[in-house]
Design a protein around this motif. Structure first.
Motif, mmCIF file in Angstrom:
data_model
loop_
_atom_site.group_PDB
_atom_site.id
_atom_site.type_symbol
_atom_site.label_atom_id
_atom_site.label_comp_id
_atom_site.label_asym_id
_atom_site.label_seq_id
_atom_site.Cartn_x
_atom_site.Cartn_y
_atom_site.Cartn_z
ATOM 1 N N ARG A 195 -2.316 4.674 -15.695
ATOM 2 C CA ARG A 195 -2.829 3.372 -16.143
ATOM 3 C C ARG A 195 -2.064 2.228 -15.447
ATOM 4 N N ASN A 196 -0.740 2.361 -15.350
ATOM 5 C CA ASN A 196 0.063 1.337 -14.660
ATOM 6 C C ASN A 196 -0.292 1.266 -13.182
ATOM 7 N N LEU A 197 -0.493 2.419 -12.556
ATOM 8 C CA LEU A 197 -0.885 2.428 -11.145
ATOM 9 C C LEU A 197 -2.263 1.820 -10.968
ATOM 10 N N CYS A 198 -3.136 2.076 -11.904
ATOM 11 C CA CYS A 198 -4.489 1.511 -11.849
ATOM 12 C C CYS A 198 -4.430 -0.015 -11.897
ATOM 13 N N GLN A 199 -3.558 -0.554 -12.728
ATOM 14 C CA GLN A 199 -3.384 -2.006 -12.781
ATOM 15 C C GLN A 199 -2.866 -2.532 -11.443
ATOM 16 N N LYS A 200 -1.999 -1.757 -10.802
ATOM 17 C CA LYS A 200 -1.433 -2.163 -9.513
ATOM 18 C C LYS A 200 -2.473 -2.109 -8.397
ATOM 19 N N LEU A 201 -3.423 -1.170 -8.482
ATOM 20 C CA LEU A 201 -4.449 -1.043 -7.442
ATOM 21 C C LEU A 201 -5.247 -2.331 -7.288
ATOM 22 N N MET B 253 0.826 -1.196 0.000
ATOM 23 C CA MET B 253 0.000 0.000 0.000
ATOM 24 C C MET B 253 0.866 1.254 0.000
ATOM 25 N N ASP B 254 1.986 1.218 0.730
ATOM 26 C CA ASP B 254 2.881 2.371 0.766
ATOM 27 C C ASP B 254 3.457 2.659 -0.612
ATOM 28 N N GLU B 255 3.720 1.602 -1.368
ATOM 29 C CA GLU B 255 4.247 1.775 -2.724
ATOM 30 C C GLU B 255 3.230 2.491 -3.616
ATOM 31 N N VAL B 256 1.960 2.159 -3.465
ATOM 32 C CA VAL B 256 0.900 2.811 -4.240
ATOM 33 C C VAL B 256 0.838 4.294 -3.885
ATOM 34 N N VAL B 257 0.906 4.605 -2.601
ATOM 35 C CA VAL B 257 0.840 5.999 -2.158
ATOM 36 C C VAL B 257 2.034 6.788 -2.698
ATOM 37 N N GLN B 258 3.229 6.201 -2.626
ATOM 38 C CA GLN B 258 4.425 6.884 -3.128
ATOM 39 C C GLN B 258 4.357 7.098 -4.633
ATOM 40 N N THR B 259 3.874 6.101 -5.359
ATOM 41 C CA THR B 259 3.737 6.233 -6.813
ATOM 42 C C THR B 259 2.749 7.325 -7.162
ATOM 43 N N LEU B 260 1.626 7.378 -6.447
ATOM 44 C CA LEU B 260 0.633 8.416 -6.705
ATOM 45 C C LEU B 260 1.207 9.801 -6.405
ATOM 46 N N LYS B 261 2.005 9.928 -5.341
ATOM 47 C CA LYS B 261 2.626 11.218 -5.029
ATOM 48 C C LYS B 261 3.561 11.658 -6.145
ATOM 49 N N LYS B 262 4.305 10.720 -6.706
ATOM 50 C CA LYS B 262 5.212 11.043 -7.805
ATOM 51 C C LYS B 262 4.423 11.494 -9.033
ATOM 52 N N ILE B 263 3.320 10.813 -9.317
ATOM 53 C CA ILE B 263 2.473 11.196 -10.452
ATOM 54 C C ILE B 263 1.874 12.582 -10.212
ATOM 55 N N GLU B 264 1.468 12.849 -8.979
ATOM 56 C CA GLU B 264 0.911 14.164 -8.659
ATOM 57 C C GLU B 264 1.950 15.268 -8.852
ATOM 58 N N GLN B 265 3.211 14.997 -8.525
ATOM 59 C CA GLN B 265 4.272 15.982 -8.749
ATOM 60 C C GLN B 265 4.436 16.253 -10.246
ATOM 61 N N ASN B 266 4.425 15.185 -11.051
ATOM 62 C CA ASN B 266 4.512 15.359 -12.504
ATOM 63 C C ASN B 266 3.305 16.124 -13.027
ATOM 64 N N TYR B 267 2.147 15.850 -12.455
ATOM 65 C CA TYR B 267 0.946 16.555 -12.889
ATOM 66 C C TYR B 267 1.013 18.040 -12.537
ATOM 67 N N LYS B 268 1.605 18.378 -11.390
ATOM 68 C CA LYS B 268 1.740 19.790 -11.030
ATOM 69 C C LYS B 268 2.596 20.525 -12.067
ATOM 70 N N LEU B 269 3.660 19.881 -12.518
ATOM 71 C CA LEU B 269 4.483 20.484 -13.576
ATOM 72 C C LEU B 269 3.675 20.639 -14.861
ATOM 73 N N PHE B 270 2.914 19.625 -15.185
ATOM 74 C CA PHE B 270 2.081 19.665 -16.385
ATOM 75 C C PHE B 270 1.019 20.759 -16.267
ATOM 76 N N GLN B 271 0.429 20.867 -15.101
ATOM 77 C CA GLN B 271 -0.639 21.839 -14.875
ATOM 78 C C GLN B 271 -0.126 23.265 -15.042
ATOM 79 N N GLN B 272 1.126 23.510 -14.670
ATOM 80 C CA GLN B 272 1.711 24.832 -14.837
ATOM 81 C C GLN B 272 1.876 25.183 -16.314
ATOM 82 N N GLN B 273 1.859 24.171 -17.162
ATOM 83 C CA GLN B 273 2.054 24.375 -18.594
ATOM 84 C C GLN B 273 0.782 24.076 -19.385
ATOM 85 N N GLN B 274 -0.361 24.258 -18.760
ATOM 86 C CA GLN B 274 -1.624 23.937 -19.418
ATOM 87 C C GLN B 274 -1.828 24.764 -20.683
#
Length: 190
Positions: A77-83, A1-22
């Motif tokens: 999508r990869n995280l979704c498969q892991k869930l 479960m901790d791995e899922v949370v860490q992966t989601l946090k990493k994706i959220e960080q990437n999304y924040k960068l993406f969001q700044q460049q919307q």
């Protein structure tokens, strides 16, 4: 479960960068749609963005931001498969995972989805863009991230073992039944 949370946090960080460049993402979609002579049809799927990037993108900046969007979608999508493999879950958690899978399906029609409060991604678009062209594709990532957060919250509070449960439940420890009788203060018996 901790791995899922860490992966989601990493994706959220990437999304924040993406969001700044919307705005760069919207411009890249505009440029590639013009090159594809496809200005009427709204951007309605991940496959359509991939097609624009592969066949109609001639600008390095546009290619980079479109790649960022596709990469985040692939990570989700990869995280979704892991869930689904972390814990078998129940109907609620399986429903949340299935919702993510449907949203992240390459050919899923995204034109009807819109991110709502607290996400302002659609608010940054003009009315016509938000309504007709890009509202769904811009709303995809925040909706999936929210659904994954909801899955994590549900799993930690309902299905996964929790150390605090024994304090809240009515379980009595059998060792406490054999405690010494009460002795008034100041009257030690040793």
């Amino acid at each position: 479960m901790d791995e899922v949370v860490q992966t989601l946090k990493k994706i959220e960080q990437n999304y924040k960068l993406f969001q700044q460049q919307q705005f760069s993402f919207i411009r890249a979609l505009e440029h590639t749609r013009e090159e594809a002579h496809d200005s009427v049809r709204p951007v309605s799927s991940i496959v359509q963005v991939q097609c624009y990037k592969d066949h109609h993108c001639y600008n390095a900046t546009d290619r980079r931001i479109l790649n960022m969007f596709i990469s985040i979608c692939n990570d989700l999508r990869n995280l979704c498969q892991k869930l689904g493999t972390v814990h078998p879950g129940d109907s609620v958690s399986n429903g949340l995972v299935e919702k993510c899978k449907v949203l992240l399906n390459d050919s899923n029609d995204l034109t009807a989805i819109r991110a709502t409060y607290p996400h302002g991604v659609v608010n940054y678009l003009s009315w016509e863009e938000a309504r007709n062209r890009y509202g769904g594709v811009v709303s995809l990532i925040p909706i999936v991230i929210d659904t994954m957060r909801e899955w994590i919250t549900y799993m930690t509070s309902h299905l996964l073992p929790n150390e605090r449960e024994c304090k809240r439940c009515k379980y009595e420890d059998p060792r406490l039944k054999n405690k010494a009788p009460w002795v008034p203060p100041g009257k030690n018996t040793y």
